[in-house]
Every structure is written in C-alpha cells, then in structure tokens.
Design an enzyme around this catalytic site. Structure first.
Site, PDB file in Angstrom:
ATOM      1  CD  GLN A 156     -69.040  82.584  98.609  1.00 52.87           C
ATOM      2  OE1 GLN A 156     -68.362  82.554  99.210  1.00 52.87           O
ATOM      3  NE2 GLN A 156     -69.604  81.484  98.103  1.00 52.87           N
ATOM      4  CG  ASP A 208     -61.618  81.930  98.213  1.00 55.11           C
ATOM      5  OD1 ASP A 208     -61.953  81.016  98.944  1.00 55.11           O
ATOM      6  OD2 ASP A 208     -62.305  83.007  98.087  1.00 55.11           O
ATOM      7  CE  LYS A 216     -67.088  80.369 102.358  1.00 52.94           C
ATOM      8  NZ  LYS A 216     -66.774  80.766 100.976  1.00 52.94           N
TER       9      LYS A 216
HETATM   10  N1  GUN Z   1     -67.982  79.683  95.893  1.00 52.53           N
HETATM   11  C1  GUN Z   1     -68.109  78.411  95.754  1.00 52.53           C
HETATM   12  N2  GUN Z   1     -67.027  77.928  96.773  1.00 52.53           N
HETATM   13  C2  GUN Z   1     -66.270  78.825  97.027  1.00 52.53           C
HETATM   14  C3  GUN Z   1     -65.023  79.045  97.638  1.00 52.53           C
HETATM   15  O1  GUN Z   1     -64.440  78.110  98.565  1.00 52.53           O
HETATM   16  N3  GUN Z   1     -64.536  80.503  97.691  1.00 52.53           N
HETATM   17  C4  GUN Z   1     -65.044  81.389  96.997  1.00 52.53           C
HETATM   18  N4  GUN Z   1     -64.807  82.668  97.209  1.00 52.53           N
HETATM   19  N5  GUN Z   1     -66.232  81.229  96.232  1.00 52.53           N
HETATM   20  C5  GUN Z   1     -66.690  80.024  96.405  1.00 52.53           C
END
Ligand code: GUN
Length: 297
Positions: A98, A121, A54
């Site tokens: 995350q 998110d 990311k």
């Molecule tokens: N863990 C797995 N997928 C995601 C996501 O899309 N965002 C976040 N913050 N954590 C994750």
C-alpha cells in the site's frame, strides 16, 4: 435533465459475483485458490482503511489473503526480504504494497522487487511498459475500473476527447495509456491537465469525458464543463462537517450538485470509482493466479 448516475457500487457487486463463480471453478478444477498478500507500513488511517476494504472484498469472494502490518521505521532490506518471500510463495498470486510509503523507503525500488507476474497493482515497470505498447498485462486498478465502468454502461470512447486531471503513476498516467490504445472502449484523444496548467477550464470545457484525479476537494464545478460531459470522479477527500457524527464527510474532486445539472453522466463519491478499483484488484489477482497456473502446466 439531471445526470445519469454511474453506479460503481452496483457494477462492482456484479463483477465480484462473476469473479466468485470463476474462483469456485478454479478451486474445484485445479485446487487453486487465488491468494493476495497486503503489505501495510505505518499507521496512515487512509491506507489502513483502504487495505481493510480490499481485504474484506477478498474474504467475500473466497480468496485467500494475508495482511502484513509493519512498523513505520521498517528497514528497506527487511521489507525487500518479505517481498521476496511472497514472490516465492506458491499460495500467493498477488502482492500489494500500500502506498504512500514512509520517506526513508525507495518506492520505485520496492515496486521493482515485486515479481511482475504478482504485481496486481500494475505498477511494476514491466507492466507499465507492456501497457504503453499495448501488450497484455496487469493494469492499474483505478483506471482499469474507470474503463470497465464505461464498458458496462456501453459508453463508447472511440474518437472522444478524454481530459484527465492529474498525472500520478496510480491514476492519471496509466489512464492516459489505457484510453490511447487502439481498441474498443479506448481509442480516444487524450489530454492530461496538471499542476502546471494555467487555464484548466480551457481544457475541462473541451472534454467529452472528464476524469478528475487531482485530489482537491470539490475542485470542478458546473461552470468548468460543457453540457453533456461524462464526469468520472476519482477523488476521495475528507472535509469538515459539523452535522456529521464523525465531524467530517467524504467528497470527490467534483462539486456533485452543480456538475450533475450539466453533465450527461457522473460517478458518485462514495459508491463510484472506489468500489470499481477494488473489483479490478480482485480481477487482477484472479488473472495472476490463472497466468501462473497456465505457465506451470
Ligand atoms: N494508494 C492509493 N491508491 C493505491 C493503489 O491503488 N494501490 C496501492 N498499492 N497503493 C495505493
């Protein structure tokens, strides 16, 4: 006929180009550079590699980004203070914590501490609520990426039966809410199948579009779908592979070989929904930056 491959990697590159061009305009016209803060706790290898990917995407398109790597045993109030710092930071328009978090942290509480306008998110209860009632909001990146991929291939969903495997807050539930809305590339009949469903095949066989997000390696095979289904594979699973240098390979929740003989279209793993999720994160960050700009002017 073999299935059409829905090339998420290629479409994500197109979206990134569009976002990059818009970002350059935002910079020259308003002096604003979208900024994203990643908060990564502990040393879960999957989480580390997702945040790295990311962050790399942010660099590629010229966003400002910062990664806060925190120890596994961080106290909740220290984490909350950090989130509050980024809530106030005018150079930061998106905050991503995350998941999953270590057991001692209260995930719901942490998500609620993020300013919902910076919740790229789309997990904050305000954004979840807005999504359910059809208001403009920041939408969760994976289901938003699925919808965008279908849109760009002009795959219409109105009146179609979309069957979703998995009821997580990250994919299954928001996907259901996105595809239920009365709008183009939604407006579908939605079923969610989950761990308490006895006869999963009964439902997967009825799907016009099947979204597989239960995190079980190659769970769906060709006998479980009807001819002509559109199959979206959200799974990212590591399985042992003695032929690979690393000793493992990545597979989805779908057995690609058998399913691609029956399906009309299918997303590959890797190169399908993964890159679309990242593209949607960038899109949400740009949207958050523009919303904050217009709110302040
Ligand atoms: N863990 C797995 N997928 C995601 C996501 O899309 N965002 C976040 N913050 N954590 C994750």
């Amino acid at each position: 006929m073999p299935a059409i491959i829905l090339d998420g990697k290629k479409i994500a590159e197109e979206i990134k180009k569009e976002i990059k061009a818009e970002t350059e305009l935002l910079k020259t016209q308003f002096g604003i550079n979208p900024g994203l803060a990643f908060i990564l706790i502990g040393s879960n290898p999957a989480s580390e590699s997702y945040v790295k990917a990311k962050n790399r995407a942010c660099n590629e398109i010229g966003f400002f980004s910062i990664t806060e790597k925190l120890p596994e045993n961080i106290e909740q109030n220290v984490l909350i203070n950090l989130i509050e710092k980024y809530n106030k930071d005018k150079f930061i328009h998106g905050i991503l914590v995350q998941l999953p978090l270590p057991e001692h942290l209260d995930t719901n509480k942490i998500i609620e501490m993020i300013d919902y306008r910076k919740d790229v998110d789309g997990f904050h209860p305000i954004n979840v609520g807005k999504l359910v009632i059809g208001q403009d909001c920041l939408k969760p990146c994976t289901p938003a990426g699925i919808q965008e991929l279908l849109k760009r291939y002009n795959i219409k969903t109105t009146g179609k039966h979309i069957v979703i495997l998995g009821r997580s807050n990250i994919v299954g539930k928001p996907a259901a809410n996105i595809f239920l809305q009365k709008e183009n590339f939604a407006n579908a009949i939605v079923t969610i199948v989950h761990s308490s469903t006895d006869d999963i095949t009964k439902y997967t066989k009825q799907a016009d579009i099947l979204i597989c997000a239960m995190g079980k390696a190659e769970f769906i095979n060709g006998d479980m779908i009807k001819e002509g289904t559109i199959v979206i594979d959200v799974g990212i699973n590591k399985i042992p592979d003695s032929k690979s240098k690393t000793g493992y390979r990545i597979v989805g929740d779908v057995q690609f070989e058998s399913v691609s003989k029956i399906a009309y279209a299918i997303t590959p793993v890797p190169g399908g929904i993964g890159p679309m999720t990242i593209a949607m994160l960038l899109s949400n960050t740009l949207k958050a930056a523009k919303n904050i700009l217009y709110a302040n002017n």
